[in-house]
Design a protein around this motif. Structure first.
Motif, mmCIF file in Angstrom:
data_model
loop_
_atom_site.group_PDB
_atom_site.id
_atom_site.type_symbol
_atom_site.label_atom_id
_atom_site.label_comp_id
_atom_site.label_asym_id
_atom_site.label_seq_id
_atom_site.Cartn_x
_atom_site.Cartn_y
_atom_site.Cartn_z
ATOM 1 N N GLN A 13 4.835 8.733 -9.506
ATOM 2 C CA GLN A 13 3.979 7.827 -10.390
ATOM 3 C C GLN A 13 2.990 6.955 -9.746
ATOM 4 O OE1 GLN A 13 7.678 5.705 -11.473
ATOM 5 N NE2 GLN A 13 7.298 3.907 -10.254
ATOM 6 N N ASP A 14 2.601 6.889 -8.481
ATOM 7 C CA ASP A 14 1.912 5.985 -7.731
ATOM 8 C C ASP A 14 0.934 7.003 -6.871
ATOM 9 O OD1 ASP A 14 0.500 4.313 -6.024
ATOM 10 O OD2 ASP A 14 2.020 2.738 -5.966
ATOM 11 N N LEU A 15 -0.433 7.026 -7.132
ATOM 12 C CA LEU A 15 -1.298 8.035 -6.121
ATOM 13 C C LEU A 15 -2.254 6.954 -5.421
ATOM 14 C CD1 LEU A 15 -2.259 10.542 -5.453
ATOM 15 C CD2 LEU A 15 -3.986 10.450 -7.094
ATOM 16 N N ARG A 16 -2.361 6.958 -4.203
ATOM 17 C CA ARG A 16 -3.410 6.364 -3.312
ATOM 18 C C ARG A 16 -4.387 7.264 -2.937
ATOM 19 N NH1 ARG A 16 -0.453 1.202 -0.832
ATOM 20 N NH2 ARG A 16 0.717 0.695 -2.647
ATOM 21 N N ILE A 17 -5.593 6.849 -3.135
ATOM 22 C CA ILE A 17 -6.811 7.736 -2.877
ATOM 23 C C ILE A 17 -7.739 7.059 -1.862
ATOM 24 C CG2 ILE A 17 -8.545 8.995 -3.845
ATOM 25 C CD1 ILE A 17 -7.233 8.756 -6.811
ATOM 26 N N SER A 18 -7.846 7.566 -0.644
ATOM 27 C CA SER A 18 -8.909 7.135 0.402
ATOM 28 C C SER A 18 -10.153 7.524 -0.222
ATOM 29 C CB SER A 18 -8.317 7.612 1.547
ATOM 30 O OG SER A 18 -9.265 7.132 2.512
ATOM 31 N N ILE A 19 -11.154 6.958 -0.269
ATOM 32 C CA ILE A 19 -12.252 7.504 -0.653
ATOM 33 C C ILE A 19 -13.442 7.335 0.346
ATOM 34 C CG2 ILE A 19 -12.064 6.967 -3.032
ATOM 35 C CD1 ILE A 19 -14.043 4.581 -2.492
ATOM 36 N N THR A 20 -13.165 6.842 1.786
ATOM 37 C CA THR A 20 -14.114 6.905 2.829
ATOM 38 C C THR A 20 -13.176 6.511 4.136
ATOM 39 O OG1 THR A 20 -15.900 5.752 4.177
ATOM 40 C CG2 THR A 20 -14.281 4.446 2.608
ATOM 41 N N PHE A 233 11.095 1.196 -10.926
ATOM 42 C CA PHE A 233 11.694 1.663 -10.074
ATOM 43 C C PHE A 233 10.620 2.315 -9.055
ATOM 44 C CE2 PHE A 233 12.824 6.042 -8.450
ATOM 45 C CZ PHE A 233 13.910 5.978 -7.689
ATOM 46 N N GLY A 234 10.948 2.417 -7.631
ATOM 47 C CA GLY A 234 10.163 2.710 -6.752
ATOM 48 C C GLY A 234 9.334 1.467 -6.168
ATOM 49 N N GLU A 235 9.374 0.265 -6.694
ATOM 50 C CA GLU A 235 8.583 -0.848 -6.286
ATOM 51 C C GLU A 235 9.218 -1.256 -4.661
ATOM 52 O OE1 GLU A 235 7.043 -5.235 -7.301
ATOM 53 O OE2 GLU A 235 9.007 -4.650 -8.008
ATOM 54 N N VAL A 236 8.250 -1.038 -3.750
ATOM 55 C CA VAL A 236 8.460 -1.277 -2.330
ATOM 56 C C VAL A 236 8.615 -2.589 -1.809
ATOM 57 C CG1 VAL A 236 7.266 1.133 -1.927
ATOM 58 C CG2 VAL A 236 6.148 -1.195 -1.646
ATOM 59 N N ALA A 237 8.002 -3.609 -2.631
ATOM 60 C CA ALA A 237 8.238 -4.893 -2.041
ATOM 61 C C ALA A 237 9.536 -5.555 -2.424
ATOM 62 C CB ALA A 237 7.035 -5.777 -2.488
ATOM 63 N N LYS A 238 9.897 -6.242 -1.481
ATOM 64 C CA LYS A 238 10.996 -7.271 -2.035
ATOM 65 C C LYS A 238 10.614 -8.634 -2.260
ATOM 66 C CE LYS A 238 14.418 -4.207 0.622
ATOM 67 N NZ LYS A 238 13.836 -3.149 1.168
ATOM 68 N N ARG A 239 10.958 -8.981 -3.524
ATOM 69 C CA ARG A 239 10.109 -9.888 -4.026
ATOM 70 C C ARG A 239 10.869 -11.191 -4.050
ATOM 71 N NH1 ARG A 239 9.183 -8.337 -9.128
ATOM 72 N NH2 ARG A 239 7.655 -9.915 -9.617
ATOM 73 N N TYR A 240 10.331 -12.428 -3.922
ATOM 74 C CA TYR A 240 10.835 -13.839 -4.131
ATOM 75 C C TYR A 240 10.016 -14.818 -4.741
ATOM 76 C CZ TYR A 240 14.653 -12.046 -1.111
ATOM 77 O OH TYR A 240 15.474 -11.385 -0.553
ATOM 78 N N CYS A 263 11.006 6.469 -3.186
ATOM 79 C CA CYS A 263 9.456 6.548 -2.767
ATOM 80 C C CYS A 263 9.119 7.462 -4.050
ATOM 81 C CB CYS A 263 9.499 6.948 -1.584
ATOM 82 S SG CYS A 263 7.534 7.045 -1.260
ATOM 83 N N THR A 264 7.954 6.881 -4.793
ATOM 84 C CA THR A 264 7.389 7.747 -5.955
ATOM 85 C C THR A 264 5.835 7.739 -5.392
ATOM 86 O OG1 THR A 264 6.995 5.724 -7.168
ATOM 87 C CG2 THR A 264 8.936 6.973 -7.492
ATOM 88 N N ARG A 265 5.464 7.723 -4.210
ATOM 89 C CA ARG A 265 3.989 7.687 -4.100
ATOM 90 C C ARG A 265 3.541 8.776 -3.087
ATOM 91 N NH1 ARG A 265 3.411 1.860 -1.187
ATOM 92 N NH2 ARG A 265 3.850 1.445 -3.298
ATOM 93 N N TYR A 275 -1.022 14.310 1.327
ATOM 94 C CA TYR A 275 0.232 13.681 1.957
ATOM 95 C C TYR A 275 1.462 12.962 1.172
ATOM 96 C CZ TYR A 275 -3.123 14.332 5.839
ATOM 97 O OH TYR A 275 -3.973 14.603 6.862
ATOM 98 N N THR A 276 2.519 13.371 1.318
ATOM 99 C CA THR A 276 3.654 12.936 0.758
ATOM 100 C C THR A 276 4.472 11.983 1.187
ATOM 101 O OG1 THR A 276 5.170 15.012 1.794
ATOM 102 C CG2 THR A 276 4.058 15.241 -0.294
ATOM 103 N N CYS A 277 3.995 11.341 2.443
ATOM 104 C CA CYS A 277 4.447 10.434 3.314
ATOM 105 C C CYS A 277 3.271 9.468 4.024
ATOM 106 C CB CYS A 277 5.422 10.841 4.196
ATOM 107 S SG CYS A 277 6.505 9.501 5.153
ATOM 108 N N LEU A 278 3.500 8.340 4.281
ATOM 109 C CA LEU A 278 2.533 7.553 5.162
ATOM 110 C C LEU A 278 2.914 8.025 6.541
ATOM 111 C CD1 LEU A 278 0.504 5.194 5.452
ATOM 112 C CD2 LEU A 278 2.244 3.644 5.664
ATOM 113 N N PHE A 279 4.078 8.608 6.896
ATOM 114 C CA PHE A 279 4.014 8.857 8.448
ATOM 115 C C PHE A 279 3.832 10.361 8.544
ATOM 116 C CE2 PHE A 279 6.589 5.095 7.167
ATOM 117 C CZ PHE A 279 5.986 4.223 8.150
ATOM 118 N N ALA A 280 3.373 11.084 7.725
ATOM 119 C CA ALA A 280 3.306 12.474 7.890
ATOM 120 C C ALA A 280 2.459 13.035 8.941
ATOM 121 C CB ALA A 280 2.895 13.075 6.662
ATOM 122 N N SER A 281 2.812 14.073 9.465
ATOM 123 C CA SER A 281 1.998 14.803 10.313
ATOM 124 C C SER A 281 0.722 15.684 9.779
ATOM 125 C CB SER A 281 2.873 15.541 11.507
ATOM 126 O OG SER A 281 3.835 14.806 12.087
#
Length: 336
Positions: A13-20, A233-240, A263-265, A275-281
């Motif tokens: 549900q969440d897509l991050r697109i690097s443009i540069t 669902f899938g929100e990564v921040a633990k919020r207060y 993770c839904t990102r 990339y399916t993970c921030l830590f992907a090779s």
């Protein structure tokens, strides 16, 4: 829409697109100055996705359930005519939220245009208010006051604003309380991010991590905090929330409290790698398919096939040894 989403074995549900891959100063997650310096070779222009290609990819992802887009970099505001890209993405059916991660330097010039184009919010990276600390981190002598002007410009333009602070032991943990006080008074949400082993060149090890538990303990000596329920669902921040206010503080706990299972990102690099993970090779090339095929269905099929094979659990399985031995894509390339 639901038929397309049914192709996936887990939500997307969440897509991050690097443009540069370019940036006007570095942060704690970017390459060190001796690598990411004046002689660093950036991606050739023809390797970078065009706005039309980004729009086509975002539309395909939206058919599979993506409703949130985040534009990243490098520094995305360095990409010429970025507001026109936001306008294109804003018109895609199913896209409900568009955000942008920035260091804030160019917001005074661009914030109003971005709002008019359809941008909803910005996440601004600021790791310290203290100028000596901040200048040492960014390596370019940029003052925190420049970033604060960008935050003010974004708020004045009507954008939602969150501030991201990466906390690293021995670098900026002394800024935890000053940052909290400042942004509490401003009514701006602050996110503390545990120092993570993204890439292989930021000198990470466990001894440099200030955990959520430690940060929360420091904050509790000064503020009354109450937990907040996740927004989705899938929100990564633990919020207060600071009691008796509407201002929140959150924690990104990829090291101490991983969240791989929810993770839904997904992420797209500036040159069209999926990339399916921030830590992907490694990433999966979508640029070639986008340029070779004008139909949408092959794109949707390829995306769903890659996502359904996803087995990423890096943060769950991280050890000191794996963090140092596993090759991972650099933050300056994938955008976070």
């Amino acid at each position: 829409m639901s038929i397309m989403k049914d192709r996936l074995s887990r939500p997307l549900q969440d897509l991050r697109i690097s443009i540069t891959d370019k940036c006007n100063f570095r942060c704690q997650y970017c390459m060190p100055a001796d690598i990411f310096g004046p002689d660093f070779k950036f991606l050739p222009k023809n390797d970078i996705l065009s706005f039309e290609e980004i729009e086509r990819l975002a539309a395909a992802f939206s058919k599979l359930g993506v409703s949130k887009l985040r534009i990243t970099g490098g520094e995305p505001l360095l990409r010429k005519d970025v507001a026109s890209l936001i306008s294109r993405l804003h018109q895609i059916p199913g896209i409900k939220d568009i955000g942008l991660t920035t260091n804030g330097v160019l917001l005074p010039r661009l914030a109003i245009d971005l709002v008019n184009a359809g941008l909803h919010r910005v996440n601004v990276s600021l790791d310290a208010l203290n100028d000596d600390i901040f200048k040492k981190i960014n390596g370019r002598g940029v003052s925190s006051k420049v970033v604060l002007k960008g935050i003010k410009a974004a708020r004045d333009a009507g954008l939602g604003v969150k501030v991201n602070m990466v906390v690293q032991k021995g670098v900026n943990e002394s800024e935890i309380i000053p940052m909290a006080r400042h942004f509490k008074d401003m009514g701006v949400a602050l996110r503390y991010i545990e120092f993570m082993d993204v890439g292989n060149s930021n000198g990470w090890d466990f001894s440099k991590v200030v955990t959520k538990k430690e940060i929360f303990g420091m904050l509790s000596d000064h503020f009354d905090l109450e937990p907040m329920d996740p927004n989705y669902f899938g929100e990564v921040a633990k919020r207060y929330r600071y009691k008796n206010t509407d201002t929140e503080v959150g924690f990104i706990t990829s090291v101490s409290e991983s969240f791989c299972s929810s993770c839904t990102r997904a992420r797209i690099s500036a040159d069209g790698k999926f990339y399916t993970c921030l830590f992907a090779s490694k990433g999966y090339d979508l640029r070639g398919l986008v340029r070779a095929c004008k139909e949408e269905e092959p794109l949707i099929n390829e995306i769903s096939s890659i996502w359904n094979q996803r087995k990423d659990r890096y943060s769950d399985e991280r050890t000191e040894e794996s963090a140092k031995s596993k090759e991972k894509i650099e933050m300056s390339y994938i955008g976070g």
